[in-house]
Scaffold this motif. Structure first.
Motif, PDB file in Angstrom:
ATOM      1  N   ASP A 110       0.349  -1.411   0.200  1.00 49.67           N
ATOM      2  CA  ASP A 110      -0.029   0.230  -0.273  1.00 49.67           C
ATOM      3  C   ASP A 110       1.116   1.196  -0.035  1.00 49.67           C
ATOM      4  O   ASP A 110       0.706   2.307   1.147  1.00 49.67           O
ATOM      5  N   ILE A 111       1.558   1.276  -0.892  1.00 49.12           N
ATOM      6  CA  ILE A 111       2.992   2.951  -0.927  1.00 49.12           C
ATOM      7  C   ILE A 111       1.776   3.877  -2.014  1.00 49.12           C
ATOM      8  O   ILE A 111       1.888   2.366  -2.817  1.00 49.12           O
ATOM      9  N   ARG A 112       0.975   4.202  -1.175  1.00 54.67           N
ATOM     10  CA  ARG A 112       0.745   5.652  -2.316  1.00 54.67           C
ATOM     11  C   ARG A 112       1.591   6.535  -2.831  1.00 54.67           C
ATOM     12  O   ARG A 112       1.661   7.041  -3.934  1.00 54.67           O
ATOM     13  N   THR A 113       2.985   7.234  -2.083  1.00 50.30           N
ATOM     14  CA  THR A 113       3.661   7.790  -2.877  1.00 50.30           C
ATOM     15  C   THR A 113       4.737   7.251  -1.881  1.00 50.30           C
ATOM     16  O   THR A 113       5.027   6.626  -1.461  1.00 50.30           O
ATOM     17  N   VAL A 114       6.005   8.361  -2.574  1.00 52.28           N
ATOM     18  CA  VAL A 114       7.256   8.784  -1.417  1.00 52.28           C
ATOM     19  C   VAL A 114       8.059  10.125  -1.887  1.00 52.28           C
ATOM     20  O   VAL A 114       7.134  10.809  -3.014  1.00 52.28           O
ATOM     21  N   ASP A 115       8.973  10.023  -0.801  1.00 54.34           N
ATOM     22  CA  ASP A 115       8.925  11.889  -0.987  1.00 54.34           C
ATOM     23  C   ASP A 115       9.969  11.639  -1.977  1.00 54.34           C
ATOM     24  O   ASP A 115      10.639  12.703  -2.145  1.00 54.34           O
ATOM     25  N   ALA A 116      11.017  10.559  -2.301  1.00 59.61           N
ATOM     26  CA  ALA A 116      12.188  10.314  -3.410  1.00 59.61           C
ATOM     27  C   ALA A 116      12.223   9.104  -3.663  1.00 59.61           C
ATOM     28  O   ALA A 116      12.576   8.414  -2.324  1.00 59.61           O
ATOM     29  N   ILE A 117      13.578   9.620  -4.611  1.00 59.13           N
ATOM     30  CA  ILE A 117      13.937   7.755  -5.282  1.00 59.13           C
ATOM     31  C   ILE A 117      15.218   8.418  -5.531  1.00 59.13           C
ATOM     32  O   ILE A 117      16.161   9.292  -5.509  1.00 59.13           O
ATOM     33  N   CYS A 118      15.769   7.263  -5.252  1.00 60.21           N
ATOM     34  CA  CYS A 118      17.650   7.059  -5.378  1.00 60.21           C
ATOM     35  C   CYS A 118      17.531   5.660  -6.442  1.00 60.21           C
ATOM     36  O   CYS A 118      17.052   4.414  -5.935  1.00 60.21           O
ATOM     37  N   PHE A 119      18.653   6.220  -7.216  1.00 66.61           N
ATOM     38  CA  PHE A 119      18.819   4.860  -8.402  1.00 66.61           C
ATOM     39  C   PHE A 119      20.586   4.577  -7.855  1.00 66.61           C
ATOM     40  O   PHE A 119      20.841   5.054  -7.724  1.00 66.61           O
TER      41      PHE A 119
END
Ligand SMILES: [Zn+2]
Ligand SMILES: [Zn+2]
Ligand SMILES: [Zn+2]
Length: 263
Positions: free
Chosen positions: A67-76
């Motif tokens: 139930d992950i609806r959003t995130v604050d950042a992504i790191c590749f």
């Protein structure tokens, strides 16, 4: 508590996942859900901030499952397909967030990812809604080991060797993540010092030119000495229960959905 770090292992499988398409081996045919490994990714959470590490081709399934609806950042961590080809499934995360998502990566990775998925890095067109993922590229200066912040979460990157490619290792508080690595440079070892929980690459039993294999991973763990080490990026060679039984104390295989809390 506010400073607690929560990590969710979203996926811990090798690049083709486990089960492998068309494989009849005992692990691929196993009923144990811990032998079903989606492509590697983790979610790190601290002080209400959530950092998604990589956008695996299984991102959709991973978000639905937790139930992950959003995130604050992504790191590749790097530009390999098993780490970024789920990028299109960020659209609903943009929708729930209502804004562009910052995406971090080192220059080597972003030089490949941004042109490969150029549509995802174009500015959004508000009147069309979130018809494509909307990311904002941020370069991580790993040459100078410059930390970056997601709200109050401080993320310390470190360089790793993955064949001829460099990948990003990440440290947040006393947690560190090292996927896709066959050689740990001195700087990585320095930043790993004193880490309590370490999720680390362990592709298979036999040596690989690009990944750590079981003996090498265990050698690193005995040098870094985390309180708890968790193996990831595992192929179908590893049966969860059998591997767990043979590992030394303080070392365990990861599994999809595993949750770790550091306080
Ligand atoms: Zn990989
Ligand atoms: Zn198999
Ligand atoms: Zn890779």
């Amino acid at each position: 508590m506010g400073n607690d770090i929560k990590i969710r292992v979203l996926g811990c499988g090798a690049s083709a996942g486990v089960p492998l398409i068309g494989c009849d081996c005992a692990v691929c045919r196993s009923d144990n859900p811990k032998n079903q490994r989606t492509r590697v990714s983790i979610l790190i959470e601290q002080e209400g901030q959530r950092l998604l590490v990589d956008t695996s081709p299984d991102l959709r399934q991973q978000c639905l499952r937790h139930d992950i609806r959003t995130v604050d950042a992504i790191c590749f961590t790097h530009a390999h397909a098993d780490h970024c080809h789920g990028i299109d499934d960020l659209r609903p995360l943009n929708f729930h967030r209502g804004s562009v998502i910052p995406a971090y990566g080192d220059p080597v990775a972003m030089e490949e990812i941004v042109p490969r998925f150029s549509y995802a890095f174009k500015p959004p067109v508000p009147e069309y809604g979130w018809f494509r993922p909307a990311l904002e590229a941020h370069l991580v200066d790993v040459e100078n080991w410059t930390a970056f912040s997601v709200g109050n979460m401080r993320v310390q990157p470190f360089p790793q060797m993955h064949g001829k490619l460099t990948t990003l290792g990440l440290r947040v508080g006393n947690f560190a993540y090292s996927t896709d690595v066959h050689h740990l440079p001195d700087k990585a070892r320095e930043i790993l010092e004193g880490v309590e929980v370490w999720i680390v690459d362990c592709l298979r039993r036999g040596a690989s030119p690009t990944h750590a294999h079981l003996d090498l991973t265990l050698e690193w763990i005995s040098q870094v000495k985390p309180k708890r080490a968790i193996l990831t990026h595992m192929s179908h060679e590893f049966d969860y229960d059998a591997l767990k039984a043979e590992l030394p104390e303080g070392v365990e295989p990861g599994y999809d959905g595993m949750e770790i809390v550091l306080s």
